[in-house]
Design a protein around this motif. Structure first.
Motif, PDB file in Angstrom:
ATOM      1  N   LEU A  54       1.773  13.435  -1.602  1.00 16.15           N
ATOM      2  CA  LEU A  54       1.059  14.412  -2.408  1.00 16.15           C
ATOM      3  C   LEU A  54       0.585  13.770  -3.708  1.00 16.15           C
ATOM      4  CD1 LEU A  54       0.677  17.704  -3.076  1.00 16.15           C
ATOM      5  CD2 LEU A  54       2.434  17.041  -4.695  1.00 16.15           C
ATOM      6  N   MET A  55       1.479  13.035  -4.366  1.00 12.73           N
ATOM      7  CA  MET A  55       1.145  12.364  -5.612  1.00 12.73           C
ATOM      8  C   MET A  55      -0.026  11.403  -5.400  1.00 12.73           C
ATOM      9  SD  MET A  55       3.645  10.004  -7.997  1.00 12.73           S
ATOM     10  CE  MET A  55       4.933  11.241  -7.910  1.00 12.73           C
ATOM     11  N   ALA A  56       0.056  10.602  -4.355  1.00 15.20           N
ATOM     12  CA  ALA A  56      -1.010   9.639  -4.078  1.00 15.20           C
ATOM     13  C   ALA A  56      -2.348  10.345  -3.849  1.00 15.20           C
ATOM     14  CB  ALA A  56      -0.647   8.781  -2.868  1.00 15.20           C
ATOM     15  N   GLU A  57      -2.338  11.344  -2.997  1.00 14.22           N
ATOM     16  CA  GLU A  57      -3.582  12.036  -2.661  1.00 14.22           C
ATOM     17  C   GLU A  57      -4.183  12.752  -3.870  1.00 14.22           C
ATOM     18  OE1 GLU A  57      -4.338  13.589   1.449  1.00 14.22           O
ATOM     19  OE2 GLU A  57      -4.091  15.481   0.355  1.00 14.22           O
ATOM     20  N   GLU A  58      -3.351  13.429  -4.644  1.00 13.19           N
ATOM     21  CA  GLU A  58      -3.844  14.185  -5.804  1.00 13.19           C
ATOM     22  C   GLU A  58      -4.369  13.279  -6.909  1.00 13.19           C
ATOM     23  OE1 GLU A  58      -4.289  17.485  -6.346  1.00 13.19           O
ATOM     24  OE2 GLU A  58      -3.757  17.780  -4.245  1.00 13.19           O
ATOM     25  N   LEU A  59      -3.849  12.055  -6.989  1.00 19.96           N
ATOM     26  CA  LEU A  59      -4.243  11.148  -8.065  1.00 19.96           C
ATOM     27  C   LEU A  59      -5.293  10.131  -7.632  1.00 19.96           C
ATOM     28  CD1 LEU A  59      -0.750  10.656  -9.747  1.00 19.96           C
ATOM     29  CD2 LEU A  59      -2.610  12.199 -10.434  1.00 19.96           C
ATOM     30  N   GLY A  60      -5.870  10.326  -6.433  1.00 15.89           N
ATOM     31  CA  GLY A  60      -6.997   9.497  -6.009  1.00 15.89           C
ATOM     32  C   GLY A  60      -6.707   8.444  -4.967  1.00 15.89           C
ATOM     33  N   GLY A  61      -5.493   8.423  -4.424  1.00 14.86           N
ATOM     34  CA  GLY A  61      -5.168   7.490  -3.348  1.00 14.86           C
ATOM     35  C   GLY A  61      -5.509   8.106  -1.998  1.00 14.86           C
ATOM     36  N   GLU A  62      -5.044   7.469  -0.946  1.00 18.02           N
ATOM     37  CA  GLU A  62      -5.316   7.972   0.403  1.00 18.02           C
ATOM     38  C   GLU A  62      -4.020   8.048   1.209  1.00 18.02           C
ATOM     39  OE1 GLU A  62      -8.382   5.753   2.379  1.00 18.02           O
ATOM     40  OE2 GLU A  62      -9.664   5.807   0.592  1.00 18.02           O
ATOM     41  N   VAL A  63      -3.960   9.065   2.067  1.00 11.80           N
ATOM     42  CA  VAL A  63      -2.833   9.276   2.966  1.00 11.80           C
ATOM     43  C   VAL A  63      -3.397   9.467   4.362  1.00 11.80           C
ATOM     44  CG1 VAL A  63      -0.926  10.839   3.558  1.00 11.80           C
ATOM     45  CG2 VAL A  63      -1.459  10.359   1.148  1.00 11.80           C
ATOM     46  N   SER A  64      -2.745   8.856   5.341  1.00 12.45           N
ATOM     47  CA  SER A  64      -3.163   9.081   6.723  1.00 12.45           C
ATOM     48  C   SER A  64      -1.950   8.939   7.635  1.00 12.45           C
ATOM     49  CB  SER A  64      -4.274   8.105   7.133  1.00 12.45           C
ATOM     50  OG  SER A  64      -3.825   6.780   7.059  1.00 12.45           O
ATOM     51  N   GLY A  65      -2.163   9.230   8.898  1.00 14.96           N
ATOM     52  CA  GLY A  65      -1.079   9.138   9.861  1.00 14.96           C
ATOM     53  C   GLY A  65      -0.609   7.711  10.010  1.00 14.96           C
ATOM     54  N   GLY A  66       0.712   7.548  10.084  1.00 16.52           N
ATOM     55  CA  GLY A  66       1.277   6.217  10.265  1.00 16.52           C
ATOM     56  C   GLY A  66       1.265   5.819  11.727  1.00 16.52           C
ATOM     57  N   GLU A  67       1.233   4.533  11.977  1.00 18.84           N
ATOM     58  CA  GLU A  67       1.240   4.032  13.355  1.00 18.84           C
ATOM     59  C   GLU A  67       2.620   4.143  13.984  1.00 18.84           C
ATOM     60  OE1 GLU A  67      -0.491   0.151  13.802  1.00 18.84           O
ATOM     61  OE2 GLU A  67      -2.088   0.639  12.376  1.00 18.84           O
ATOM     62  N   TYR A  68       3.675   4.103  13.151  1.00 23.26           N
ATOM     63  CA  TYR A  68       5.036   4.073  13.679  1.00 23.26           C
ATOM     64  C   TYR A  68       5.534   5.446  14.091  1.00 23.26           C
ATOM     65  CZ  TYR A  68       9.872   2.700  14.272  1.00 23.26           C
ATOM     66  OH  TYR A  68      11.100   2.478  14.806  1.00 23.26           O
ATOM     67  N   GLY A  69       5.194   6.464  13.303  1.00 25.00           N
ATOM     68  CA  GLY A  69       5.588   7.818  13.687  1.00 25.00           C
ATOM     69  C   GLY A  69       6.841   8.304  13.006  1.00 25.00           C
ATOM     70  N   GLY A  70       7.824   8.749  13.783  1.00 23.29           N
ATOM     71  CA  GLY A  70       8.980   9.486  13.292  1.00 23.29           C
ATOM     72  C   GLY A  70      10.002   8.702  12.515  1.00 23.29           C
ATOM     73  N   TYR A  71      11.202   9.273  12.398  1.00 25.27           N
ATOM     74  CA  TYR A  71      12.277   8.702  11.596  1.00 25.27           C
ATOM     75  C   TYR A  71      12.863   7.456  12.246  1.00 25.27           C
ATOM     76  CZ  TYR A  71      12.433  12.759   8.571  1.00 25.27           C
ATOM     77  OH  TYR A  71      12.125  13.723   7.659  1.00 25.27           O
ATOM     78  N   ALA A  72      13.221   6.496  11.379  1.00 20.67           N
ATOM     79  CA  ALA A  72      13.849   5.264  11.857  1.00 20.67           C
ATOM     80  C   ALA A  72      14.478   4.526  10.685  1.00 20.67           C
ATOM     81  CB  ALA A  72      12.816   4.366  12.533  1.00 20.67           C
ATOM     82  N   ASP A  73      15.448   3.666  11.016  1.00 21.82           N
ATOM     83  CA  ASP A  73      15.969   2.710  10.036  1.00 21.82           C
ATOM     84  C   ASP A  73      14.909   1.640   9.842  1.00 21.82           C
ATOM     85  OD1 ASP A  73      18.590   3.623   9.432  1.00 21.82           O
ATOM     86  OD2 ASP A  73      19.277   2.920  11.388  1.00 21.82           O
ATOM     87  N   VAL A  74      14.651   1.306   8.581  1.00 19.98           N
ATOM     88  CA  VAL A  74      13.599   0.335   8.267  1.00 19.98           C
ATOM     89  C   VAL A  74      14.125  -0.625   7.208  1.00 19.98           C
ATOM     90  CG1 VAL A  74      11.252   0.066   7.369  1.00 19.98           C
ATOM     91  CG2 VAL A  74      11.815   2.068   8.758  1.00 19.98           C
ATOM     92  N   ASP A  75      13.845  -1.911   7.383  1.00 22.75           N
ATOM     93  CA  ASP A  75      14.130  -2.899   6.344  1.00 22.75           C
ATOM     94  C   ASP A  75      12.940  -2.949   5.398  1.00 22.75           C
ATOM     95  OD1 ASP A  75      16.682  -3.851   7.198  1.00 22.75           O
ATOM     96  OD2 ASP A  75      15.691  -4.931   8.827  1.00 22.75           O
ATOM     97  N   VAL A  76      13.197  -2.664   4.123  1.00 25.46           N
ATOM     98  CA  VAL A  76      12.142  -2.600   3.107  1.00 25.46           C
ATOM     99  C   VAL A  76      12.284  -3.797   2.169  1.00 25.46           C
ATOM    100  CG1 VAL A  76      11.331  -1.286   1.106  1.00 25.46           C
ATOM    101  CG2 VAL A  76      11.928  -0.096   3.221  1.00 25.46           C
ATOM    102  N   ARG A  77      11.170  -4.485   1.941  1.00 24.23           N
ATOM    103  CA  ARG A  77      11.128  -5.601   0.999  1.00 24.23           C
ATOM    104  C   ARG A  77      10.655  -5.089  -0.360  1.00 24.23           C
ATOM    105  NH1 ARG A  77       9.284  -7.059   5.755  1.00 24.23           N
ATOM    106  NH2 ARG A  77       7.091  -6.745   5.253  1.00 24.23           N
ATOM    107  N   ILE A  78      11.411  -5.394  -1.388  1.00 25.88           N
ATOM    108  CA  ILE A  78      11.062  -4.995  -2.750  1.00 25.88           C
ATOM    109  C   ILE A  78      10.136  -6.059  -3.325  1.00 25.88           C
ATOM    110  CG2 ILE A  78      11.953  -4.400  -5.031  1.00 25.88           C
ATOM    111  CD1 ILE A  78      12.766  -2.470  -2.662  1.00 25.88           C
ATOM    112  N   LEU A  79       8.975  -5.639  -3.820  1.00 24.25           N
ATOM    113  CA  LEU A  79       7.953  -6.566  -4.280  1.00 24.25           C
ATOM    114  C   LEU A  79       7.985  -6.808  -5.784  1.00 24.25           C
ATOM    115  CD1 LEU A  79       5.044  -5.163  -2.104  1.00 24.25           C
ATOM    116  CD2 LEU A  79       6.532  -7.118  -1.615  1.00 24.25           C
ATOM    117  N   ASP A  80       8.682  -5.966  -6.532  1.00 22.90           N
ATOM    118  CA  ASP A  80       8.725  -6.092  -7.985  1.00 22.90           C
ATOM    119  C   ASP A  80      10.151  -5.829  -8.452  1.00 22.90           C
ATOM    120  OD1 ASP A  80       8.510  -5.967 -10.731  1.00 22.90           O
ATOM    121  OD2 ASP A  80       6.955  -4.419 -10.758  1.00 22.90           O
TER     122      ASP A  80
END
Length: 183
Positions: free
Chosen positions: A79-105
């Motif tokens: 919601l924040m992204a869309e309201e402030l000018g970003g874009e949201v769309s359907g993900g390729e992966y879909g539903g809930y899952a455990d995910v390894d996330v890399r922190i970039l900053d």
């Protein structure tokens, strides 16, 4: 006491976000429905909860104009992204899952302490695909290019994953970090 309210966007984990905040030392919290008028919000920070649909976010978009830090979780981030000018769309992966996330900053005030990576529980049915102006991508995964985002100038933050659930390894740290931003 730092007062952080959770905006209920009718997600299945909203009560866990509220409970996690309630259990933090130095935090006073409450759960408010998303149809609460913005002028009735009295807080040092807001969490925009997840939820089933952008059509059920009530006044959440109006809360983005409040002069308090805001953390969006899953739908709240979208919601924040869309309201402030970003874009949201359907993900390729879909539903809930455990995910390894890399922190970039590792200096990011919300997710930096989780560097270099962390395991999270996330839904990717929808996801942020383009950042709003002023935001930085602060985390990524193999299934989602924008797992977290931050605009430190405006104190607007978002995570695609659910830090409030037990499957997320360092979820409490996300809330503790947000508390520090709100103090």
């Amino acid at each position: 006491m730092t007062r952080i309210l959770v905006v209920d966007n009718h997600g299945q984990f909203t009560h866990l976000e509220h409970r996690t905040l309630r259990d933090l030392e130095g935090v006073e919290t409450g759960l408010v429905d998303n149809d609460t008028p913005p002028e009735e919000i009295d807080a040092d920070g807001l969490v925009l909860s997840g939820g089933p649909s952008m059509d059920e976010t009530g006044n959440s978009a109006d809360y983005l104009d409040l002069d308090v830090p805001i953390l969006g979780i899953c739908l709240g981030m979208q919601l924040m992204a869309e309201e402030l000018g970003g874009e949201v769309s359907g993900g390729e992966y879909g539903g809930y899952a455990d995910v390894d996330v890399r922190i970039l900053d590792e200096d990011d005030p919300i997710v930096g302490s989780l560097a270099p990576e962390t395991r999270v529980w996330a839904s990717h049915a929808d996801e942020v695909t383009a950042l709003p102006e002023g935001f930085e991508r602060t985390a990524e995964s193999d299934v989602c290019g924008i797992e977290a985002m931050s605009d430190t100038d405006r104190d607007r933050y978002g995570v695609q994953w659910h830090p409030e659930v037990a499957h997320t390894e360092e979820g409490k740290a996300v809330f503790e970090n947000f508390r520090r931003v709100c103090e």
